[in-house]
Design a protein around this motif. Structure first.
Motif, PDB file in Angstrom:
ATOM      1  N   PRO A   5       0.806  -1.165  -0.177  1.00 11.93           N
ATOM      2  CA  PRO A   5       0.006   0.027  -0.099  1.00 11.93           C
ATOM      3  C   PRO A   5       0.927   1.429  -0.023  1.00 11.93           C
ATOM      4  CG  PRO A   5      -0.792  -1.396   1.616  1.00 11.93           C
ATOM      5  CD  PRO A   5       0.649  -1.846   1.331  1.00 11.93           C
ATOM      6  N   TYR A   6       0.319   2.276  -0.416  1.00 13.21           N
ATOM      7  CA  TYR A   6       1.043   3.436  -0.622  1.00 13.21           C
ATOM      8  C   TYR A   6       1.110   3.899   0.812  1.00 13.21           C
ATOM      9  CZ  TYR A   6       1.220   4.684  -5.480  1.00 13.21           C
ATOM     10  OH  TYR A   6       1.414   4.406  -6.914  1.00 13.21           O
ATOM     11  N   THR A   7       1.995   4.614   1.258  1.00 12.29           N
ATOM     12  CA  THR A   7       2.179   5.325   2.613  1.00 12.29           C
ATOM     13  C   THR A   7       2.322   6.721   2.533  1.00 12.29           C
ATOM     14  OG1 THR A   7       4.726   5.135   2.594  1.00 12.29           O
ATOM     15  CG2 THR A   7       3.625   3.046   3.179  1.00 12.29           C
ATOM     16  N   VAL A   8       2.327   7.470   3.647  1.00 11.21           N
ATOM     17  CA  VAL A   8       2.424   8.859   3.917  1.00 11.21           C
ATOM     18  C   VAL A   8       3.728   9.448   3.053  1.00 11.21           C
ATOM     19  CG1 VAL A   8       2.669  10.764   5.445  1.00 11.21           C
ATOM     20  CG2 VAL A   8       0.803   9.012   5.795  1.00 11.21           C
ATOM     21  N   ALA A   9       4.714   8.632   3.304  1.00 13.18           N
ATOM     22  CA  ALA A   9       6.019   8.964   2.649  1.00 13.18           C
ATOM     23  C   ALA A   9       6.005   8.795   1.156  1.00 13.18           C
ATOM     24  CB  ALA A   9       7.237   7.891   2.995  1.00 13.18           C
ATOM     25  N   ASP A  10       5.080   8.123   0.576  1.00 20.45           N
ATOM     26  CA  ASP A  10       5.001   8.174  -0.907  1.00 20.45           C
ATOM     27  C   ASP A  10       4.422   9.587  -1.269  1.00 20.45           C
ATOM     28  OD1 ASP A  10       6.112   5.866  -1.215  1.00 20.45           O
ATOM     29  OD2 ASP A  10       4.065   4.795  -0.872  1.00 20.45           O
ATOM     30  N   VAL A  11       3.507  10.429  -0.583  1.00 23.07           N
ATOM     31  CA  VAL A  11       3.027  11.174  -1.021  1.00 23.07           C
ATOM     32  C   VAL A  11       3.088  12.615  -0.234  1.00 23.07           C
ATOM     33  CG1 VAL A  11       1.039   9.891  -1.826  1.00 23.07           C
ATOM     34  CG2 VAL A  11       1.066  10.908   0.507  1.00 23.07           C
ATOM     35  N   MET A  12       3.923  12.647   0.800  1.00 22.78           N
ATOM     36  CA  MET A  12       4.305  13.841   1.639  1.00 22.78           C
ATOM     37  C   MET A  12       5.084  14.900   0.821  1.00 22.78           C
ATOM     38  SD  MET A  12       6.889  12.460   4.465  1.00 22.78           S
ATOM     39  CE  MET A  12       8.589  12.051   3.967  1.00 22.78           C
ATOM     40  N   THR A  13       4.991  16.108   1.244  1.00 24.58           N
ATOM     41  CA  THR A  13       5.855  17.146   0.761  1.00 24.58           C
ATOM     42  C   THR A  13       6.914  17.135   1.597  1.00 24.58           C
ATOM     43  OG1 THR A  13       3.970  18.754  -0.231  1.00 24.58           O
ATOM     44  CG2 THR A  13       6.041  19.774   0.257  1.00 24.58           C
ATOM     45  N   THR A  14       8.337  17.079   0.935  1.00 20.49           N
ATOM     46  CA  THR A  14       9.340  17.033   2.006  1.00 20.49           C
ATOM     47  C   THR A  14       9.795  18.560   2.253  1.00 20.49           C
ATOM     48  OG1 THR A  14      10.497  16.841   0.133  1.00 20.49           O
ATOM     49  CG2 THR A  14      10.150  14.925   1.203  1.00 20.49           C
ATOM     50  N   LYS A  15       9.279  19.481   1.318  1.00 22.52           N
ATOM     51  CA  LYS A  15       9.904  20.897   1.559  1.00 22.52           C
ATOM     52  C   LYS A  15       8.906  21.553   2.761  1.00 22.52           C
ATOM     53  CE  LYS A  15      10.766  25.498  -0.423  1.00 22.52           C
ATOM     54  NZ  LYS A  15      10.506  26.210  -1.912  1.00 22.52           N
ATOM     55  N   VAL A  16       9.452  21.651   4.036  1.00 22.47           N
ATOM     56  CA  VAL A  16       8.491  22.000   5.264  1.00 22.47           C
ATOM     57  C   VAL A  16       8.825  23.604   5.370  1.00 22.47           C
ATOM     58  CG1 VAL A  16       7.875  21.709   7.377  1.00 22.47           C
ATOM     59  CG2 VAL A  16       8.569  19.839   5.922  1.00 22.47           C
ATOM     60  N   ILE A  17       7.530  24.219   5.349  1.00 21.77           N
ATOM     61  CA  ILE A  17       7.700  25.647   6.004  1.00 21.77           C
ATOM     62  C   ILE A  17       7.239  25.639   7.204  1.00 21.77           C
ATOM     63  CG2 ILE A  17       6.857  27.926   5.575  1.00 21.77           C
ATOM     64  CD1 ILE A  17       8.344  26.683   3.049  1.00 21.77           C
ATOM     65  N   ALA A  18       8.145  26.056   8.283  1.00 19.05           N
ATOM     66  CA  ALA A  18       7.987  26.090   9.548  1.00 19.05           C
ATOM     67  C   ALA A  18       8.423  27.339  10.483  1.00 19.05           C
ATOM     68  CB  ALA A  18       8.784  24.883  10.211  1.00 19.05           C
ATOM     69  N   VAL A  19       8.008  27.344  11.539  1.00 18.00           N
ATOM     70  CA  VAL A  19       8.225  28.477  12.301  1.00 18.00           C
ATOM     71  C   VAL A  19       9.155  27.884  13.894  1.00 18.00           C
ATOM     72  CG1 VAL A  19       6.709  29.979  11.550  1.00 18.00           C
ATOM     73  CG2 VAL A  19       6.027  28.567  13.409  1.00 18.00           C
ATOM     74  N   THR A  20       9.667  28.718  14.823  1.00 12.94           N
ATOM     75  CA  THR A  20      10.168  28.400  15.766  1.00 12.94           C
ATOM     76  C   THR A  20       9.305  28.891  16.939  1.00 12.94           C
ATOM     77  OG1 THR A  20      11.817  30.172  15.967  1.00 12.94           O
ATOM     78  CG2 THR A  20      12.461  28.339  14.844  1.00 12.94           C
ATOM     79  N   PRO A  21       9.473  28.407  18.149  1.00 10.91           N
ATOM     80  CA  PRO A  21       8.659  29.199  19.257  1.00 10.91           C
ATOM     81  C   PRO A  21       8.656  30.504  19.410  1.00 10.91           C
ATOM     82  CG  PRO A  21       9.562  27.071  20.115  1.00 10.91           C
ATOM     83  CD  PRO A  21      10.338  27.525  18.640  1.00 10.91           C
ATOM     84  N   THR A  22      10.099  31.287  18.985  1.00  9.06           N
ATOM     85  CA  THR A  22      10.113  32.623  19.269  1.00  9.06           C
ATOM     86  C   THR A  22       9.669  33.415  17.860  1.00  9.06           C
ATOM     87  OG1 THR A  22      12.403  32.532  18.405  1.00  9.06           O
ATOM     88  CG2 THR A  22      12.136  32.172  20.926  1.00  9.06           C
ATOM     89  N   THR A  23       9.264  32.803  16.802  1.00 13.03           N
ATOM     90  CA  THR A  23       8.722  33.446  15.721  1.00 13.03           C
ATOM     91  C   THR A  23       7.602  34.594  16.082  1.00 13.03           C
ATOM     92  OG1 THR A  23       9.520  31.867  14.244  1.00 13.03           O
ATOM     93  CG2 THR A  23       7.825  33.369  13.495  1.00 13.03           C
ATOM     94  N   GLY A  24       7.559  35.698  15.811  1.00  9.39           N
ATOM     95  CA  GLY A  24       6.451  36.725  16.103  1.00  9.39           C
ATOM     96  C   GLY A  24       5.169  36.220  15.235  1.00  9.39           C
ATOM     97  N   PHE A  25       4.343  36.905  15.868  1.00 11.64           N
ATOM     98  CA  PHE A  25       2.862  37.061  15.283  1.00 11.64           C
ATOM     99  C   PHE A  25       2.583  37.476  13.681  1.00 11.64           C
ATOM    100  CE2 PHE A  25      -1.480  38.184  14.356  1.00 11.64           C
ATOM    101  CZ  PHE A  25      -2.382  37.161  15.269  1.00 11.64           C
ATOM    102  N   LYS A  26       3.369  38.660  13.546  1.00 11.80           N
ATOM    103  CA  LYS A  26       3.414  39.007  12.149  1.00 11.80           C
ATOM    104  C   LYS A  26       4.237  38.177  11.122  1.00 11.80           C
ATOM    105  CE  LYS A  26       2.746  43.189  11.152  1.00 11.80           C
ATOM    106  NZ  LYS A  26       2.872  44.837  10.781  1.00 11.80           N
ATOM    107  N   ASP A  27       5.204  37.688  11.478  1.00 12.37           N
ATOM    108  CA  ASP A  27       6.151  36.844  10.848  1.00 12.37           C
ATOM    109  C   ASP A  27       5.213  35.533  10.462  1.00 12.37           C
ATOM    110  OD1 ASP A  27       8.086  38.540  10.434  1.00 12.37           O
ATOM    111  OD2 ASP A  27       9.109  37.680  12.292  1.00 12.37           O
ATOM    112  N   ILE A  28       4.753  35.003  11.524  1.00 11.26           N
ATOM    113  CA  ILE A  28       3.876  33.779  11.271  1.00 11.26           C
ATOM    114  C   ILE A  28       2.653  33.928  10.238  1.00 11.26           C
ATOM    115  CG2 ILE A  28       1.994  32.352  12.318  1.00 11.26           C
ATOM    116  CD1 ILE A  28       3.433  32.721  14.983  1.00 11.26           C
ATOM    117  N   ALA A  29       2.012  35.196  10.456  1.00  9.36           N
ATOM    118  CA  ALA A  29       0.922  35.551   9.504  1.00  9.36           C
ATOM    119  C   ALA A  29       1.541  35.805   8.020  1.00  9.36           C
ATOM    120  CB  ALA A  29       0.228  36.915  10.064  1.00  9.36           C
ATOM    121  N   ALA A  30       2.814  36.299   7.876  1.00 11.04           N
ATOM    122  CA  ALA A  30       3.170  36.671   6.784  1.00 11.04           C
ATOM    123  C   ALA A  30       3.656  35.381   6.132  1.00 11.04           C
ATOM    124  CB  ALA A  30       4.424  37.590   6.828  1.00 11.04           C
TER     125      ALA A  30
END
Length: 217
Positions: A5-30
């Motif tokens: 069977p196909y797994t999540v690894a077969d279809v997932m996007t490997t380029k991840v857009i993420a933030v850190t706990p210190t990322t500010g509100f406006k940067d998250i929204a942007a």
């Protein structure tokens, strides 16, 4: 009996857009606006997922922008009122994050999204380190498989294995993801199994099992 069977690894996007706990509100929204996503994983250290911040986590700041909630409302919606006064991802995020492993099947991912009412899942390894993101749209990628691919898989992984002596008498056609099986086989008891196994092939929309048998098991 069918192919892996196909797994999540077969279809997932490997380029991840993420933030850190210190990322500010406006940067998250942007970041959400720039990358056209509704939620972002929050990463700590070398990529460990500690939470997810979503549009829903940001909205209380706008909701309570023009009025200060009364005491009763504050008590009733303590989480939202706290987020309304927060300015960084660590305080805004939902934690623990709902995640999934790369080896999970697509139905498992779909059920988790439906049960938790979420559109995207961070994909993590055993240590909780981010490996990718899987979305509802990713889960639908299997339905982009061509009719020719599906026909070949059904013939190889279902028909030839299930009917080794009479597989040449079975015709498989797939049109717009709908599989049709016709022909005469030796063992009528295998017809329901052929239907079920064909339906389990990733990318099949529906099955019309029109197999017949002149003999009974």
């Amino acid at each position: 009996m069918t192919s892996t069977p196909y797994t999540v690894a077969d279809v997932m996007t490997t380029k991840v857009i993420a933030v850190t706990p210190t990322t500010g509100f406006k940067d998250i929204a942007a970041a959400m606006e720039r990358w056209k996503v509704t939620a972002l994983p929050v990463l700590e250290g070398e990529g460990r997922v500690v939470g997810v911040v979503s549009e829903a986590d940001l909205l209380p700041k706008e909701e309570f922008h023009e009025h200060r909630p009364g005491l009763i409302e504050q008590m009733r919606r303590l989480g939202d009122t706290n987020k309304a006064g927060s300015t960084c991802a660590g305080d805004l995020m939902t934690t623990p994050a709902v995640t999934i492993r790369p080896d999970a099947t697509l139905p498992q991912a779909a059920r988790l999204m439906a049960d938790r009412h979420i559109k995207r899942l961070p994909v993590v390894d055993a240590d909780g380190t981010i490996k990718g993101i899987v979305s509802r749209a990713d889960l639908l990628k299997v339905f982009l498989r061509t009719d020719e691919e599906l026909t070949a898989e059904i013939r190889q992984s279902v028909v030839e294995r299930l009917f080794p002596l009479s597989h040449e008498a079975v015709k498989v056609t797939v049109s717009q993801g709908v599989a049709t099986l016709t022909g005469d086989i030796r063992d009528s008891s295998l017809i329901p199994l052929a239907d079920r196994l064909t339906r389990s092939v990733e990318g099949i929309v529906d099955v019309r099992c029109r197999l017949t048998s002149r003999t009974t098991a």
